[in-house]
Design a protein around this motif. Sequence first.
Motif, PDB file in Angstrom:
ATOM      1  N   ASP A 113     -16.229  -6.791   8.153  1.00  0.00           N
ATOM      2  CA  ASP A 113     -15.195  -6.308   9.071  1.00  0.00           C
ATOM      3  C   ASP A 113     -15.010  -4.799   8.950  1.00  0.00           C
ATOM      4  OD1 ASP A 113     -14.915  -8.877   9.877  1.00  0.00           O
ATOM      5  OD2 ASP A 113     -12.901  -9.195   9.042  1.00  0.00           O
ATOM      6  N   LEU A 114     -15.275  -4.250   7.764  1.00  0.00           N
ATOM      7  CA  LEU A 114     -15.187  -2.807   7.574  1.00  0.00           C
ATOM      8  C   LEU A 114     -16.433  -2.094   8.084  1.00  0.00           C
ATOM      9  CD1 LEU A 114     -13.650  -2.810   3.981  1.00  0.00           C
ATOM     10  CD2 LEU A 114     -12.544  -1.863   6.022  1.00  0.00           C
ATOM     11  N   GLY A 115     -17.466  -2.872   8.408  1.00  0.00           N
ATOM     12  CA  GLY A 115     -18.704  -2.282   8.905  1.00  0.00           C
ATOM     13  C   GLY A 115     -19.563  -1.694   7.811  1.00  0.00           C
ATOM     14  N   TRP A 116     -19.409  -2.175   6.580  1.00  0.00           N
ATOM     15  CA  TRP A 116     -20.126  -1.596   5.447  1.00  0.00           C
ATOM     16  C   TRP A 116     -21.386  -2.361   5.063  1.00  0.00           C
ATOM     17  CZ3 TRP A 116     -15.332  -0.547   1.845  1.00  0.00           C
ATOM     18  CH2 TRP A 116     -14.555   0.473   2.422  1.00  0.00           C
ATOM     19  N   ILE A 136      -8.052   4.407   2.323  1.00  0.00           N
ATOM     20  CA  ILE A 136      -9.106   5.384   2.565  1.00  0.00           C
ATOM     21  C   ILE A 136      -8.566   6.577   3.349  1.00  0.00           C
ATOM     22  CG2 ILE A 136     -11.288   5.789   3.774  1.00  0.00           C
ATOM     23  CD1 ILE A 136     -11.995   2.877   3.179  1.00  0.00           C
ATOM     24  N   ALA A 137      -7.679   6.305   4.299  1.00  0.00           N
ATOM     25  CA  ALA A 137      -7.103   7.374   5.115  1.00  0.00           C
ATOM     26  C   ALA A 137      -6.287   8.358   4.290  1.00  0.00           C
ATOM     27  CB  ALA A 137      -6.238   6.771   6.225  1.00  0.00           C
ATOM     28  N   SER A 138      -5.837   7.923   3.110  1.00  0.00           N
ATOM     29  CA  SER A 138      -5.020   8.810   2.265  1.00  0.00           C
ATOM     30  C   SER A 138      -5.842   9.947   1.682  1.00  0.00           C
ATOM     31  CB  SER A 138      -4.392   8.008   1.118  1.00  0.00           C
ATOM     32  OG  SER A 138      -5.369   7.661   0.142  1.00  0.00           O
ATOM     33  N   GLY A 139      -7.167   9.757   1.565  1.00  0.00           N
ATOM     34  CA  GLY A 139      -8.039  10.819   1.089  1.00  0.00           C
ATOM     35  C   GLY A 139      -8.249  10.873  -0.408  1.00  0.00           C
ATOM     36  N   ASP A 140      -7.527  10.067  -1.196  1.00  0.00           N
ATOM     37  CA  ASP A 140      -7.632  10.137  -2.657  1.00  0.00           C
ATOM     38  C   ASP A 140      -8.414   8.962  -3.242  1.00  0.00           C
ATOM     39  OD1 ASP A 140      -7.328  11.032  -5.202  1.00  0.00           O
ATOM     40  OD2 ASP A 140      -5.193  10.657  -5.373  1.00  0.00           O
ATOM     41  N   ILE A 141      -8.844   8.034  -2.402  1.00  0.00           N
ATOM     42  CA  ILE A 141      -9.501   6.826  -2.896  1.00  0.00           C
ATOM     43  C   ILE A 141     -10.979   6.848  -2.512  1.00  0.00           C
ATOM     44  CG2 ILE A 141      -9.549   4.317  -2.814  1.00  0.00           C
ATOM     45  CD1 ILE A 141      -7.089   5.588  -4.227  1.00  0.00           C
ATOM     46  N   VAL A 170       0.825  -1.207   0.000  1.00  0.00           N
ATOM     47  CA  VAL A 170       0.000   0.000   0.000  1.00  0.00           C
ATOM     48  C   VAL A 170       0.858   1.256   0.000  1.00  0.00           C
ATOM     49  CG1 VAL A 170      -1.788   1.283   1.234  1.00  0.00           C
ATOM     50  CG2 VAL A 170      -1.880  -1.206   1.139  1.00  0.00           C
ATOM     51  N   ASP A 171       1.954   1.257   0.738  1.00  0.00           N
ATOM     52  CA  ASP A 171       2.832   2.426   0.730  1.00  0.00           C
ATOM     53  C   ASP A 171       3.332   2.701  -0.684  1.00  0.00           C
ATOM     54  OD1 ASP A 171       2.593   2.834   3.459  1.00  0.00           O
ATOM     55  OD2 ASP A 171       4.325   1.576   3.945  1.00  0.00           O
ATOM     56  N   GLY A 172       3.723   1.633  -1.387  1.00  0.00           N
ATOM     57  CA  GLY A 172       4.168   1.792  -2.761  1.00  0.00           C
ATOM     58  C   GLY A 172       3.056   2.284  -3.664  1.00  0.00           C
ATOM     59  N   PHE A 173       1.842   1.791  -3.444  1.00  0.00           N
ATOM     60  CA  PHE A 173       0.696   2.229  -4.246  1.00  0.00           C
ATOM     61  C   PHE A 173       0.423   3.714  -4.032  1.00  0.00           C
ATOM     62  CE2 PHE A 173      -3.886   3.185  -3.939  1.00  0.00           C
ATOM     63  CZ  PHE A 173      -4.221   3.105  -5.277  1.00  0.00           C
ATOM     64  N   LEU A 174       0.403   4.158  -2.782  1.00  0.00           N
ATOM     65  CA  LEU A 174       0.105   5.564  -2.505  1.00  0.00           C
ATOM     66  C   LEU A 174       1.192   6.487  -3.075  1.00  0.00           C
ATOM     67  CD1 LEU A 174      -1.274   5.258   1.131  1.00  0.00           C
ATOM     68  CD2 LEU A 174      -2.577   5.552  -0.991  1.00  0.00           C
ATOM     69  N   ALA A 175       2.440   6.028  -3.026  1.00  0.00           N
ATOM     70  CA  ALA A 175       3.519   6.817  -3.632  1.00  0.00           C
ATOM     71  C   ALA A 175       3.331   6.891  -5.144  1.00  0.00           C
ATOM     72  CB  ALA A 175       4.870   6.199  -3.286  1.00  0.00           C
ATOM     73  N   ALA A 202      -6.684  -7.539   3.554  1.00  0.00           N
ATOM     74  CA  ALA A 202      -7.466  -6.660   2.682  1.00  0.00           C
ATOM     75  C   ALA A 202      -8.111  -5.536   3.491  1.00  0.00           C
ATOM     76  CB  ALA A 202      -8.529  -7.473   1.948  1.00  0.00           C
ATOM     77  N   VAL A 203      -8.636  -5.853   4.667  1.00  0.00           N
ATOM     78  CA  VAL A 203      -9.250  -4.829   5.522  1.00  0.00           C
ATOM     79  C   VAL A 203      -8.209  -3.775   5.909  1.00  0.00           C
ATOM     80  CG1 VAL A 203     -10.286  -4.414   7.792  1.00  0.00           C
ATOM     81  CG2 VAL A 203     -11.062  -6.353   6.390  1.00  0.00           C
ATOM     82  N   LYS A 204      -7.038  -4.239   6.298  1.00  0.00           N
ATOM     83  CA  LYS A 204      -5.969  -3.305   6.684  1.00  0.00           C
ATOM     84  C   LYS A 204      -5.557  -2.426   5.506  1.00  0.00           C
ATOM     85  CE  LYS A 204      -1.194  -3.327   8.392  1.00  0.00           C
ATOM     86  NZ  LYS A 204      -0.045  -4.192   8.804  1.00  0.00           N
ATOM     87  N   MET A 205      -5.406  -3.026   4.336  1.00  0.00           N
ATOM     88  CA  MET A 205      -5.017  -2.258   3.149  1.00  0.00           C
ATOM     89  C   MET A 205      -6.067  -1.204   2.811  1.00  0.00           C
ATOM     90  SD  MET A 205      -3.599  -5.338   0.696  1.00  0.00           S
ATOM     91  CE  MET A 205      -3.525  -4.261  -0.753  1.00  0.00           C
ATOM     92  N   ILE A 206      -7.334  -1.591   2.846  1.00  0.00           N
ATOM     93  CA  ILE A 206      -8.405  -0.672   2.471  1.00  0.00           C
ATOM     94  C   ILE A 206      -8.463   0.504   3.439  1.00  0.00           C
ATOM     95  CG2 ILE A 206     -10.916  -0.453   2.362  1.00  0.00           C
ATOM     96  CD1 ILE A 206     -10.894  -3.370   1.248  1.00  0.00           C
ATOM     97  N   ARG A 207      -8.324   0.242   4.723  1.00  0.00           N
ATOM     98  CA  ARG A 207      -8.355   1.328   5.707  1.00  0.00           C
ATOM     99  C   ARG A 207      -7.212   2.309   5.481  1.00  0.00           C
ATOM    100  NH1 ARG A 207     -10.076  -2.566  10.777  1.00  0.00           N
ATOM    101  NH2 ARG A 207     -12.342  -2.259  10.574  1.00  0.00           N
TER     102      ARG A 207
END
Length: 605
Positions: free
Chosen positions: A293-296, A268-273, A191-196, A260-265
């Motif tokens: 698990d995400l509560g959706w 989402i916190a990045s604000g661009d997704i 995820v760090d690589g994806f956000l970069a 997957a839950v950890k990655m998605i959270r």
Amino acid sequence: MKLTEKIAQYDKDRPWLSFEFFPPKTDQGFENLLSRIARLVTLDPLTLSITWGAGGNTKERSLELAGITQSEHGVDTILHLTCTNMKKGMIEDALRDAKARGIKTILALRGDPPRGQEHWIPTDPRFTHAVDLVRFIKTTPEFASDFCVGVAAYPDGHPDKEIEEEGEIEYLKQKIDAGGDFIITQLFYDVDGFLAWVKRVRQKGVTVPIIPGIMPIQTYASFLRMTKLCGTRVPLELMADLVPIRNDDQKVKDYGVDLAVKMIRQMIASGDIRGLHFCTLNLEKSIVRILEDLGWIGGSLKSANKLITDTPAGLDERSITPHRAADSAAVSLAVAGPQPEGEAGKGELNNAASWDDFPNGRFGDYKSPAYGETDLWGSSILSRNQAIEQWGNPRTLNDLTTMFLHHLHSKIATTPFSPTPLLPESLMIIEHLERLTKQGWWTVGSQPTINGASSTDEVVGWGPRGGYVYQKCFVECFVEQKDLEEIERKVREKGEGWVDYYAANVKGELRTTVSPEGRNAVTWGIFPGQEVAQTTIIEEESFLSWKDEAFAIWEEWASFYPPGSDERKLLDSVRNERWLLTLIHHDYSNPSALWEFLFKDGPVI
């Protein structure tokens, strides 16, 4: 409605969802996928997505499935469309058909890469890259106003690895400048690589929505296969977590949900997704668990699982409690030979849990919605460079025999029919595979006999801990007609009801000892508190589906060599003259049963 319009109107406080499906290879799998999609539609996805096979090889099924999801389920659908190696006119026909079915969104993909500069000729010279398809849709009056167009992106770099990352981002921008309206990414786990990567894409001036592709880990083996095929970077800490649990399928699946839950959270916190694209592989339980698990979604996991495992029609006649499975059900499954399927369509709900919990290999349950491998956005596992480097320039039958032997001896990592090195369990029968191959029976699939091995066995184990796994021995190979006739005689005279076979040629002729309704469960497992799980089933429909694919591989391999060359003549003749044979022995208690049948009176041929 176009996806871009739906995104603009979306106002919920969680990201919108997209679920991707591929058309199963069998009619029963297709019908059962429709039931599965109907359930997943209740989770309120913004859109569904339907893949398109390499070269349009799933054209009819893809269009049919997309039309059903669009009209009958009322969910706007994204139709994937590849542009290379497509027959001339197929692009226009597909777009017209999609338009007639009310589809408004296309994911424009390149598909199979060119097979090298020397011999590859575009089937339609207008389409050699995805940007050509984007530009064509956006500039052709017949289609320009009817479709919004998405494009693919590769946060970990394109699997071809032909250009550097900056060049790949520049090419992505070209697709957007040509009219691309949104971006869906290939799977990733960093995820760090994806956000970069997202930040670098934005710095290039790309402002369209970026939708990350999420593929929950289902099994350790499929995870390794997918990440290798896609060129995905795997963080060291992820592998450190997976390796200790790799032999417990349930723990791997649980880990995949948590990851997957950890990655998605984090995304989402990045604000661009604002949206997420789930590559479901036609499986549903992991998707339900992730969203819970995400509560959706509402309800409990127990009730969600109940939705997909209840069996109003009652238990399958072969179902049995684990307490007596080892000494009654296992014996019955193993020695009874082919068994009638029973009530058509009955298996979908009854077996839904095992389809999701256990691997669906090439010879999975043909009724499963997940039957058959998706080819990941129309990409082939073959390449001309790979063919030349590993498989050489075969000009004689002996050259082909040598290539298959080299794979058995780990001198080459792949064959056109085996994209990975020889599996460890194949070493248990390698002397027999070697003997067959030396006879000119080129083996492309097999498994040894297993009688109650622990489910945690590092070589043959699968499923949760505390269980036992069983296998009937089978071997699959390409043989000449005279050899097939000798096998048929031997089965009649000496098989004594223990041996069955399927054989087919490129013309579509089928020869078999099994009735059209018969099926062979050749891999099954017995686990505490569960019904017998049959994960590998060989029967007529699945065999014929694989037959079509197998002979298509010979054709594709031949196309790597110049027309009129000795290599192409040889490979074309093999395709036209040989038979694909699958031979199964039902005595799972004797590890040598199949080989004694084949060799006890000397070589078969």
